[in-house]
Structures are given as C-alpha cells and as structure tokens.
Design a protein around this motif. Structure first.
Motif: not given
Length: 586
Positions: A133, A135, A138, A161
């Motif tokens: 995924i 960043s 996301q 995250r």
C-alpha cells in the motif's frame, strides 16, 4: 486390494444410527421418519429450523459493534478512503464483496480492496501486505474481513502509519488481541452474541445490518437523499460464503443460507454467482447448498489457490453479466488446472502411505506429509482427502519461504486441531513459527529442517489429547427405511427441510438390497449405476458417484447401501433414486 481400497477399508468401521431426541413437540402431521430425523439433529420444535427475520439476533449483541459503527459512520460522514483487506478463500471473497457492496449502498464513495497472495504475503493483514500500500495514497480506514484477529504486527504497522483499523473476523482469538480501533468477532473473549458459528461473511453482513440501523438513527438516508439499502440483496453472497467455509449450520446460519438460496432460485443472484452457476451447469430452480459447496465454491477458491483471489472478488463485484461470464470461464479453467495438480499430489501421497504398510493395528494417531514439489495452494484439499480416507488428523506441507514449509491441517471430530498445535507450541516453544485456525482446520509454518521433530511432537500431542474412541469411524445413519417409506414423497419432503450441511447433515439411511444389475457410467466410467430390488418388488436406480464396483459385488446377491434419497427429474418426469455414499458387503 488396491491402495485406495485399503485406505478406505481402514477408515470404515460400522454403521451407527444417530441418537433420536425428543419428538413430542414436533408436528404430528410430519411423517414419523422426518420427526426422527429432526430430533436427531436437535430440533424439538418446528420453529427451531430457521429464524423469522424479525427474530434474528441483534447486531448490538456483538462485542465491539458500537465502536465499529462509530468508525463507519465517521467514514461516511467525512467520506474517508476505505480499503477492505480480504482473504484468499471463498469466505474471504464473499465477505469482501458483501462489505464493498454494502458500504456503497450506504453512500461511501471511495472504497477499494486488497487481497494477499498466499505465496507472497501470507495470511491476513501482514506487514508484507501493508508494504504493497503506497504511503501517499493509503486509506484512512482499513477493514479486515474473514481475517485480522491474529494480525498483531500488521495492525501495529497500520496504526503506526496513521490508518484506523476495523477488524471483522470469526476465527478463534489468541490470548493477545491486535490493538485495532474496533474488533467485531463473535469468538473474541467477552462476546455474548448467542450464535458463535457465523462465517466471516456472516460477520460482515451483521456489521452492515448494524450500520444501517445506526444511520437510520441519525436520519442519514433522508439527509443524503439515498434509498435505504435492502441488505437482503446481499444474501446470495452470504449463503455462498457460509456454505463454502463449512461452518456449522446452526439456526442463524441455516436462516442466512436458506434466504440466500431462495434469492438465487428466483434468479436474483449477483452477476458473478449467476455466471458461475451457468458454467457449472446448475439448474437454479433446484439449487441446493451442496451445489454451492461442491460446484461454485471450488471454482471461486481456485483463484486463491492457484493464482490471485482478486479475480474471484472482481467476479462477485461486477454487475455486468458479460464480464462476469468471461471471469467465470477463466475461473473454470483455473479450477481444471487445480484438479489436475491435486490428483497428481494425491497419487504421490497415497504412494507414501502405501510404503507404511498400514493396517488396523499400525495406524498412527495422526499423519504429516511433505514433498518439496507440492503446490502450496492445494495442500488443504489434499489434507482433507487423506483425512477422509484414514479418519485421522492430517497435516500436508509444501515449500514456503526459503528454509520454511507451510502446512494445512484438517482434523476429525473429537480432535481440536488448534488446541493440539497450542500444546505442541507450549512443549516446544521455538518449533512452530506461526499458526492459527479452529477445531477442524488450521495453518502453520515450520523451518524445513524441523519437519521430523514436529511430526513426532504432533503425533504425541494428538495421542495425548484424543480419546481412542474418536479414531473408530462410524458411518452415521438415520436408520433403515421400509419399502413403504422409500417413496418420492419422502424425498421431496426432505428437500423442503434443507439446507443441509455441517452439523446439520443431510439424512442418510442404510439397508440391504438385492442387486439386479450394475454398470459403470460417465465419460471416464468413474460412476457406478446400480439397479436394486425392494422388498415389495419395485426396482430403483442407485447412483454411486466417483465410485467403482468392488470385487465382491455380485448380481443377484444382497448389497449393503449407505445412501441418501434424491429426486431424479428427466423429461418432466420425477422418480425416486438413491445416492449411494458407501457400498458395503452384506
């Protein structure tokens, strides 16, 4: 005797009649045979077969539902980006499709899915999957379906995250739970939901039912000028996932499967299921739970076993029937490849067992099988096949990451396979790298060099935990039917009482019949068609699918049949036929 026959001879011991419970409150107009069948399955009142929709257990009874709804309502109000984390089997695929379709019905605009590749990412929300995924794009919210309860590291990384995490799952929880923002799982500690047997797709459906009520309470649909979703439109998917995952058909699951099957028979299945039914050659008017389990689920599962379940999920999400047909054809081809691979592996496994020269006194309590050429996506199926032949817990391993092997375990009633693995892990803390599962099935990872030590430890753990009686396989029967009871009317009545499935088995009977004739049929002559005579002189066809004539079978002699009743329809004419599960010497 041929090897296959030897294996089956070891497993089959005797006919055992099911215990009959209380029949006093069952309808007197039901035939005595049906009253016995229902009582043997724990049904003491007619209204216990299924729930009325108004009588379904409430979503609010699930632990974590309030926190889940708070997250989802916020996601709708602020139009978060949402990503569904699916699983690579039919339950995971249907769970994903149900959640995505349902949230879109509620008004969510930004939603997508990700599904792990079993050969690359492992099971569930792993750190390896999260690394896929980006960043920068996301999601704000991750929702796991049919997985997540064991994803400690994955959830921790997602939170680190900046993602919110909602876990929806049905698998048994370990002592430590992931630090998710919300967990909905009827099998998590402290949950008082009365029906613990929901599949992952059932849990996903329940979350949507709860969400719809929560949105009603804030007048969401009126404010957004949205038609209130009819969640019954998702029950075809719920039925497929529930049957495919072989969860016990308790009252709630029977209700969900029954309603889903009725929608399919009415031609209201989604495009993907309709296309899969078409390519499997199934008559939707006579569709049964067995059709979902043995014809549709394998084609859907094939994507996750051999390639990528993304294809299966896309098939269930499209509303374009032409696209669904193309996807179903591809799934069918993948399933043909899966069958070929499985057949080769099964022959190799049987050859391994033949070298052990098994008999009734030399059988082990459990078996572990491994070959470096075996396909990781098919080991669960192979474990099931060998388990059925030997009536022993079986774990089949295939290569995993370098230096590791992955195993798929299948068990028998009376041996809780996950508890066995817990015991092994307690005695040998560094032996199993990872494991999870439930009573009848589990998955695990070992170092390749530890296979022999694990095999010994596993067998010892099974031996210590299991009562010796669980290894004595019986063929369960609902009794012998008289010639008067063997009729088309009873066969049709039993169809009305369906769905049948795990923990609510289709009625099976046994009896002795004079064999009038038999012949092998089918393109590969792999089915057996018998004609048997009843005591009243009638002759009936009995079909033994995927069976060949044993050496002792003789025309004119009596043969024992362990069978089910079936309605054969040919040229608009109906007749009674028997479906033979086991041929037994008289």
């Amino acid at each position: 005797m041929a090897l296959l026959g030897c294996m089956e001879a070891l497993a089959i011991m005797k006919i055992q009649q099911r215990n009959i419970g209380d029949i006093s409150e069952l309808p007197e107009e039901w035939p005595a045979c049906i009253r016995r069948i229902m009582a043997a399955r724990g049904i003491v009142k007619a209204d216990e077969l299924t729930f009325d929709l108004a009588g379904l257990p409430k979503p609010s009874e699930m632990l974590g539902m309030e926190a889940a709804l708070t997250l989802l309502i916020q996601a709708l109000q602020q139009q978060w980006r949402v990503m569904i984390v699916a699983d690579f089997d039919s339950d995971g695929a249907t769970s994903c499709a149900v959640m995505m379709r349902g949230l879109r019905m509620m008004g969510l605009q930004h939603i997508e899915f990700i599904v792990p590749n079993r050969f690359v990412h492992g099971y569930g929300l792993t750190t390896e999957l999260l690394n896929e995924i980006d960043s920068e794009t996301q999601p704000d919210l991750l929702i796991t379906v049919d997985n997540g309860i064991a994803s400690l590291d994955g959830v921790a990384l997602a939170k680190q995250r900046g993602m919110q995490v909602l876990i929806t799952d049905h698998h048994l929880a370990a002592e430590q739970l992931p630090q998710a923002d919300a967990i909905v799982n009827p099998n998590q500690p402290g949950d008082n939901f009365p029906c613990k047997m929901l599949a992952g797709v059932g849990v996903a459906f329940y979350v949507l039912v709860g969400l719809r009520q929560g949105l009603r309470d804030i007048n969401w649909f009126e404010l957004q000028q949205l038609a209130e979703p009819r969640l019954v439109e998702l029950l075809d998917l719920v039925a497929l996932g529930t049957v495919a995952d072989v969860v016990p058909l308790d009252r709630l699951n029977r209700t969900l499967v029954d309603l889903g099957l009725k929608r399919m028979r009415q031609g209201r299945a989604c495009a993907g299921i309709s296309a899969l039914l078409q390519i499997a050659g199934k008559d939707i008017n006579r569709l049964s739970a067995q059709d979902l389990g043995f014809a549709i689920a394998p084609r859907l599962n094939a994507a996750g076993r051999m390639e990528d379940m993304g294809l299966g999920i896309d098939t269930l999400l499209t509303d374009n029937f032409a696209m669904a047909q193309q996807a179903a054809q591809l799934l069918d081809q993948i399933n043909i490849e899966r069958r070929s691979v499985e057949q080769g592996m099964q022959l190799e496994a049987l050859a391994m067992l033949e070298k052990l020269q098994l008999n009734e006194t030399t059988q082990a309590a459990a078996y572990c099988l491994y070959d470096e050429s075996w396909h990781q996506g098919v080991i669960g199926l192979l474990a099931s096949r060998i388990k059925e032949k030997l009536h022993r817990p079986v774990i089949v391993f295939a290569p995993g990451e370098p230096g590791e092997i992955k195993g798929s375990a299948r068990s028998i009633t009376g041996v809780h396979i996950r508890d066995v693995l817990v015991n092994v892990a307690a005695k040998y803390p560094d032996l199993i790298l990872r494991f999870g599962g439930h009573a009848m099935a589990a998955g695990l990872t070992l170092k390749q060099n530890d296979f022999s030590l694990f095999e010994q430890a596993f067998r010892e753990a099974v031996q210590l935990s299991a009562d010796p009686s669980v290894f004595e396989r019986a063929l369960y029967s609902d009794g012998e039917l008289s010639a008067q009871e063997l009729n088309l009317q009873l066969a049709e009545q039993l169809q009305v009482l369906a769905p049948w499935g795990q923990a609510f088995p289709e009625p099976q009977f046994h009896g002795q019949f004079v064999l009038q004739n038999y012949r092998h049929v089918g393109q590969q002559s792999d089915h057996l068609r018998l004609t048997v005579k009843l005591d009243d002189g009638r002759e009936i066809t009995a079909m033994a699918f995927r069976q060949t004539a044993p050496v002792w079978l003789q025309i004119g002699q009596k043969v024992g049949l362990h069978y089910r009743l079936d309605v054969n329809e040919f040229r608009q004419s109906k007749s009674l036929q028997l479906l033979v599960d086991n041929l037994l010497p008289s």
